[in-house]
Design an enzyme around this catalytic site. Structure first.
Site, PDB file in Angstrom:
ATOM      1  N   TYR A  85      33.764  36.431  44.268  1.00  0.00           N
ATOM      2  CA  TYR A  85      35.156  36.507  44.723  1.00  0.00           C
ATOM      3  C   TYR A  85      35.347  35.664  45.981  1.00  0.00           C
ATOM      4  O   TYR A  85      36.334  34.927  46.100  1.00  0.00           O
ATOM      5  CB  TYR A  85      35.533  37.963  44.983  1.00  0.00           C
ATOM      6  CG  TYR A  85      36.986  38.156  45.352  1.00  0.00           C
ATOM      7  CD1 TYR A  85      37.989  37.860  44.440  1.00  0.00           C
ATOM      8  CD2 TYR A  85      37.358  38.628  46.603  1.00  0.00           C
ATOM      9  CE1 TYR A  85      39.329  38.030  44.766  1.00  0.00           C
ATOM     10  CE2 TYR A  85      38.694  38.805  46.941  1.00  0.00           C
ATOM     11  CZ  TYR A  85      39.667  38.501  46.018  1.00  0.00           C
ATOM     12  OH  TYR A  85      40.999  38.662  46.338  1.00  0.00           O
ATOM     13  N   LYS A  89      38.027  32.496  46.414  1.00  0.00           N
ATOM     14  CA  LYS A  89      39.116  32.456  47.391  1.00  0.00           C
ATOM     15  C   LYS A  89      38.911  31.338  48.407  1.00  0.00           C
ATOM     16  O   LYS A  89      39.885  30.753  48.904  1.00  0.00           O
ATOM     17  CB  LYS A  89      39.270  33.808  48.084  1.00  0.00           C
ATOM     18  CG  LYS A  89      39.585  34.972  47.152  1.00  0.00           C
ATOM     19  CD  LYS A  89      40.660  34.654  46.116  1.00  0.00           C
ATOM     20  CE  LYS A  89      42.032  34.456  46.711  1.00  0.00           C
ATOM     21  NZ  LYS A  89      43.060  34.187  45.654  1.00  0.00           N
TER      22      LYS A  89
END
Length: 216
Positions: A85, A89
């Site tokens: 993740y 991002k």
């Protein structure tokens, strides 16, 4: 957010393809329309949405390539999903800068910007749990976020400014200042990383099969 190590039908990490690679490809495919809009109306904007989770290790090409399902880290600690993740991002922000630097001069009316929401109770956290994110580290991360989370209306402040602020410029980055704290969106200092930006651009082109991003 925080999904297990799964491959998409294209062989990529489901987290990276959802959060970055599909956006990269879509932006390239609609680039002629963006250039036309900028020429006719004076401006067009590409706005990416990153997260406070972007902080951590520099971008690693492994996460951007077709290694979905082979990245691991879903065992005892469950930290692997959060590394994936974080990389996705971070990719959103690095794409913003890499695109900004490469926009052809004749199409400079197209702007590349980014925003982050700060800790926001958007319902995304529940999807982490529903996808199996119930390990101790998962519960800790979600608890820390929701403990200070702001409503979605406040979390949308950064992306609204990036999309609509008349004073915005290509390369701008908006969001609450500080680390993991809610607040009104501000114009933030740039977080440039030349090597991560290079890795982002070159690996994303290779993975999506694009020879020329701006060809449409």
């Amino acid at each position: 957010m925080g999904l297990p190590d799964q491959a998409t039908v294209d062989g990529c990490d489901v987290q990276m393809q959802t959060n970055h690679l599909s956006h990269f490809l879509l932006t390239a495919l609609v680039w002629p329309a963006l250039a036309t809009a900028a020429a006719e109306r004076g401006q067009a904007r590409v706005v990416n949405h990153t997260s406070g989770a972007r902080r951590g290790k520099p971008l690693d090409a492994t996460y951007l390539a077709a290694h979905g399902g082979d990245l691991g880290g879903d065992g005892f600690t469950g930290f692997g999903k959060w590394r994936r993740y974080q990389q996705s991002k971070l990719a959103n922000l690095m794409f913003t800068y890499a695109l900004h630097d490469r926009i052809p001069p004749a199409e400079s009316g197209v702007m590349s910007l980014c925003a982050h929401p700060g800790p926001t109770d958007s319902g995304l956290q529940a999807k982490t749990a529903a996808a199996g994110g119930t390990a101790l580290i998962d519960r800790l991360i979600l608890w820390r976020t929701l403990r200070v989370a702001q409503p979605v209306e406040a979390g949308a402040d950064g992306i609204t400014r990036a999309a609509c602020d008349a004073d915005a410029r290509s390369g701008d980055f908006y969001g609450p200042p500080g680390r993991g704290k809610p607040g009104a969106a501000q114009l933030l200092p740039a977080e440039r990383d030349a090597e991560s930006e290079r890795v982002l651009w070159e690996t994303s082109l290779a993975t999506t099969g694009l020879a020329d991003f701006f060809a449409g």
